[in-house]
Every structure is written in structure tokens, then in C-alpha cells.
Design an enzyme around this catalytic site. Sequence first.
Site, PDB file in Angstrom:
ATOM      1  N   GLU A   1      -0.556  -2.626   1.687  1.00  0.00           N
ATOM      2  CA  GLU A   1      -0.292  -0.697   2.873  1.00  0.00           C
ATOM      3  C   GLU A   1      -1.545  -0.424   3.459  1.00  0.00           C
ATOM      4  O   GLU A   1      -2.722  -0.230   2.544  1.00  0.00           O
ATOM      5  CB  GLU A   1       0.735   0.434   2.128  1.00  0.00           C
ATOM      6  CG  GLU A   1       1.333   0.494   2.262  1.00  0.00           C
ATOM      7  CD  GLU A   1       2.803   1.325   2.411  1.00  0.00           C
ATOM      8  OE1 GLU A   1       4.089   1.059   2.214  1.00  0.00           O
ATOM      9  OE2 GLU A   1       2.396   1.796   1.188  1.00  0.00           O
TER      10      GLU A   1
ATOM     11  N   CYS B   1      -7.670   4.451   4.315  1.00  0.00           N
ATOM     12  CA  CYS B   1      -7.112   3.838   2.625  1.00  0.00           C
ATOM     13  C   CYS B   1      -6.993   2.603   2.817  1.00  0.00           C
ATOM     14  O   CYS B   1      -5.704   1.830   3.338  1.00  0.00           O
ATOM     15  CB  CYS B   1      -6.504   4.588   2.604  1.00  0.00           C
ATOM     16  SG  CYS B   1      -5.351   3.942   0.349  1.00  0.00           S
TER      17      CYS B   1
ATOM     18  N   CYS C   1      -0.856  -5.458  -7.994  1.00  0.00           N
ATOM     19  CA  CYS C   1      -1.943  -5.657  -9.040  1.00  0.00           C
ATOM     20  C   CYS C   1      -0.912  -5.658 -10.588  1.00  0.00           C
ATOM     21  O   CYS C   1      -0.111  -5.077 -11.072  1.00  0.00           O
ATOM     22  CB  CYS C   1      -2.601  -4.293  -8.903  1.00  0.00           C
ATOM     23  SG  CYS C   1      -3.776  -3.816  -9.869  1.00  0.00           S
TER      24      CYS C   1
ATOM     25  N   CYS D   1      -1.313   0.056 -14.400  1.00  0.00           N
ATOM     26  CA  CYS D   1      -1.550   1.160 -15.120  1.00  0.00           C
ATOM     27  C   CYS D   1      -0.248   2.173 -15.436  1.00  0.00           C
ATOM     28  O   CYS D   1       0.823   1.801 -14.345  1.00  0.00           O
ATOM     29  CB  CYS D   1      -2.139   2.479 -14.120  1.00  0.00           C
ATOM     30  SG  CYS D   1      -4.068   1.872 -14.079  1.00  0.00           S
TER      31      CYS D   1
ATOM     32  N   CYS E   1       1.348   4.252 -11.490  1.00  0.00           N
ATOM     33  CA  CYS E   1       1.431   3.498 -10.778  1.00  0.00           C
ATOM     34  C   CYS E   1       2.423   2.891  -9.904  1.00  0.00           C
ATOM     35  O   CYS E   1       3.019   1.845 -10.929  1.00  0.00           O
ATOM     36  CB  CYS E   1      -0.265   2.792 -10.745  1.00  0.00           C
ATOM     37  SG  CYS E   1      -0.195   2.293  -8.979  1.00  0.00           S
TER      38      CYS E   1
ATOM     39  N   GLY F   1      -3.893  -2.099  -5.591  1.00  0.00           N
ATOM     40  CA  GLY F   1      -4.870  -3.612  -5.894  1.00  0.00           C
ATOM     41  C   GLY F   1      -6.461  -3.023  -6.978  1.00  0.00           C
ATOM     42  O   GLY F   1      -6.482  -2.025  -6.262  1.00  0.00           O
TER      43      GLY F   1
ATOM     44  N   SER G   1     -12.570   2.155  -5.270  1.00  0.00           N
ATOM     45  CA  SER G   1     -12.093   2.875  -6.523  1.00  0.00           C
ATOM     46  C   SER G   1     -11.722   1.481  -7.407  1.00  0.00           C
ATOM     47  O   SER G   1     -10.916   0.746  -7.255  1.00  0.00           O
ATOM     48  CB  SER G   1     -11.218   3.782  -6.348  1.00  0.00           C
ATOM     49  OG  SER G   1     -10.080   4.307  -7.284  1.00  0.00           O
TER      50      SER G   1
ATOM     51  N   HIS H   1      -8.024   8.912 -15.553  1.00  0.00           N
ATOM     52  CA  HIS H   1      -7.173   9.723 -16.267  1.00  0.00           C
ATOM     53  C   HIS H   1      -7.261  10.112 -17.349  1.00  0.00           C
ATOM     54  O   HIS H   1      -6.269  10.298 -17.833  1.00  0.00           O
ATOM     55  CB  HIS H   1      -6.165   8.396 -15.856  1.00  0.00           C
ATOM     56  CG  HIS H   1      -5.992   7.895 -14.233  1.00  0.00           C
ATOM     57  ND1 HIS H   1      -5.978   8.515 -14.001  1.00  0.00           N
ATOM     58  CD2 HIS H   1      -6.264   7.093 -13.710  1.00  0.00           C
ATOM     59  CE1 HIS H   1      -5.859   8.315 -12.626  1.00  0.00           C
ATOM     60  NE2 HIS H   1      -6.142   6.626 -12.301  1.00  0.00           N
TER      61      HIS H   1
ATOM     62  N   CYS I   1      -1.089   8.526  -2.338  1.00  0.00           N
ATOM     63  CA  CYS I   1      -1.286   7.109  -4.300  1.00  0.00           C
ATOM     64  C   CYS I   1      -0.043   7.175  -4.400  1.00  0.00           C
ATOM     65  O   CYS I   1       0.803   7.602  -5.559  1.00  0.00           O
ATOM     66  CB  CYS I   1      -2.294   8.412  -4.646  1.00  0.00           C
ATOM     67  SG  CYS I   1      -3.671   9.340  -4.178  1.00  0.00           S
TER      68      CYS I   1
END
Length: 390
Positions: A94, A107, A114, A118, A121, A173, A205, A229, A351
Site C-alpha cells: 500500500e 507514505c 515484514c 512487532c 503491527c 516493511g 523510518s 515504542h 499506520c
Amino acid sequence: MNMALTNLLDFDPAQLAAYCAELGEKPFRAKQLQRWIHQFGVADFDQMSDLAKSFREKLKQNAAITAPAIISDHTSADGTRKWLFDVGQGNAVETVFIPEENRGTLCISTQAGCAVNCRFCSTGKQGFSRNLSVGEIIGQLWMAEFELRRTKGVEPGPKGERQITNVVMMGMGEPLLNFEPTVTALKLMLDDNAYGLSRRRVTLSTSGVVPMIDKLAQECPVALAVSLHASNDNLRDGLVPLNRKYPLADLMAACRRYLDFAPRDFITFEYCMLDGVNDGDENARELVRLVKDNPHPVPCKFNLIPFNPFPESGLVRSNNKRIKAFAQILMDAGIVTTIRKTRGDDIDAACGQLAGEVQDRTRVQERMQKMAEYQNKYGKNFGRIVQVPT
Ligand code: SAH
Ligand code: SF4
């Protein structure tokens, strides 16, 4: 696309010049060609009117300009626009455009899925499918810029108003685990004969791949955001499994080293606000000690991201009052802190919600192999779901 054709979106400026030289053309021809592609958004060689007919014929026989195909294109009530791109074999990524008063931010994604996994996510929960190629990364910008211009009736080329002024690599990713294609795409974003974006307006990022932060400083320093985080290693081990390989002390040292090369004089720390997990006053105070009140501070800003829930995450977004109180502690300590506005909620473009619905369940074997490779490289806990300490 005919597989024998070379995709010109895969080339950075130097590589395009080398390719043109192979076809017997001078370097300035490569520049002209690059401007047609990246400044005018032209994919049809016949439209490149100032290139010699013989050169155009050679290009038609050998090359193509192919961005990933659009699967869907949605615009949110707040103007956020989200595209879903087909990157082959059942995988989709995306790209999200976020318009603001005096800038337009795109973005973009760098991998399908990925491997970092996490805890909060949804991309991580899909597992890793594959790295995107340069053409697939820069193709997102190429397509979005010219599609936005077409929609708004803005002419292509340097005279038309640029729609995308900022790029953030915050889609799907981990960009630093797809290093070479990411850097090649970054170079195109910055090149004056392509998008000419300022280094300060391009942000990568990362979840904290320490050696690659150093490599980025050498090869293509852009603004850096680090997904923090957590305020201590124990907590971060549970939220960002990569922390077991590169703990906070190493990450903070890498941030300090990066600042010697960075276009901005601060690192942006992203902090996803999770109710009862990482959002207590004591976490905020611990953060202040981690980045500021110690002998080796890291000049930084904080960006607090209200958690975007997805099914089965088992996590809850901190309430607004809590987020504000948390931000206040950081601000009282002199740290610039912003709370990210959630945009594009209604089209699942926020996000960590990216491509949740196109999860590919068919390529498990391939993903497991890739995961084994990463675990070999980054330690056996890489990509594992680790229980969040409460
Ligand atoms: N892999 C990179 C870049 C992509 S993620 C990284 O982790 O930095 C971009 C940002 O969105 C990261 O800060 C990430 O932690 C955050 N994010 C991921 N899932 C989220 C969610 N469900 N809610 C809010 N933020 C999330
Ligand atoms: Fe990967 Fe970033 Fe999601 Fe972590 S937050 S799983 S690094 S995309």
C-alpha cells in the site's frame, strides 16, 4: 510486461547513464530520458519528442517503464488517498497520500510483509513475503505524483505544481532490511533530474537495524525516524523483537552517530501508545532519562502514535487524556512532542493497518525459509512473537 525488457524504473541516475551508454548514447541523453520518466511521468517512448527517433526505437525494443499495477484506489473523507498495488504472486502493498495545507506527504512501502513482527503491527503479523525492487518502490512515487496531477488537472513537468513534497518510508516493511533498493530509490527521490526532493523532506523510518543505520549515514543520509515504542529493553524486547539483537544502548549510540551526517539535527522517535503497556508516567520519565538526562543524550523529537487496533492484536489504544499526560511529561523535560493525527481511518490507511485484508496465506513455505535466513543473521528471536511483559 515482456520479461526480456529492462524496466527503466529500476535505475538510479548513474545506472540509467550506464544503460544509455550501452545503447551507444551520450550521458545528456540519459538525463533527458530520466526527465521524461520522472518529471513528466511519461511511459511511452514515442511521446519523448526531443529524443532521436533511432534512440526511441532502441528503447522500444529493449526497455519499458513499468510501475506495479493498481488493484484499488480509495479516497477518504479527509482527503487521504490510498492505493493498493499488485507486486505479483498474490502479494500487494500500500501507498498512502496525506494532503495537508502546505505539503503533500506520500507514505510508501519497501517490502511485501515484514519479518520484524512487532507486536502491535498488522504488517508484521502477515509475515515476510519479499523485498520490493527499486521499480516497485520508486514506482509508488511515480504513479502517485502523476496520478494526483491528472486528478487535479495539474500539468506534468517541472512547471506544474508538485503534489508530493514529502516522502515517508512508513508503509509496509522494514526499509533497512531491503537496503540497496531502498537507497537507490532514495537517490532518485533526491535527484534534480527526477523528483528533486530535499533530504530533509524524505524520512526513513526504522525499527532499529543498527548496522544499517550507519550504512545509511554513509550512502544516503535522509531524515531518520526510529520506532522506539518502549522506554526500557525488557519492554521493547516484547514489542519490537529486533531489540534482542540491537538493544537500546546500541540503538541510541547509532542515533548519535547518524546525527553527524543527517540533514536534520534531531532524530524523530515514534512511540505507539498502547493502553497499560507502555503509556504510564513512569515510562515517560524513563524515556526522558534514556534520551536526555544522561551523559550521552540524543537530540530528538517524539511523535506519539495512537495505536490503530486490528483484529486479534489483543492491544488497546491509550485514551486521549493518557496520551496528553504522557506528552506533557516529555514536553516538561524540554522534548518537542507531537501526537500524530489519525488520518484515513475510514479506508484502513492508518499506520499499521496496511494491507491487512489482502493477507497472503499461500506462500508459507517461502516465508519460513526467509525467516530462517533472517534468524540466522539477526538471532533466533528475530520475528518471534514475544509475550509483552505486563
Ligand atoms: N518498519 C518501519 C517502517 C514502517 S512502520 C518501522 O517500524 O519503523 C511505520 C510506523 O508505524 C512505525 O513507527 C510503526 O511502529 C508504526 N505502527 C505499526 N503498527 C501500528 C499500529 N497498529 N498503530 C500505530 N502505529 C503503528
Ligand atoms: Fe515491520 Fe515496522 Fe511493522 Fe515492525 S512496525 S513489523 S518493523 S513494518
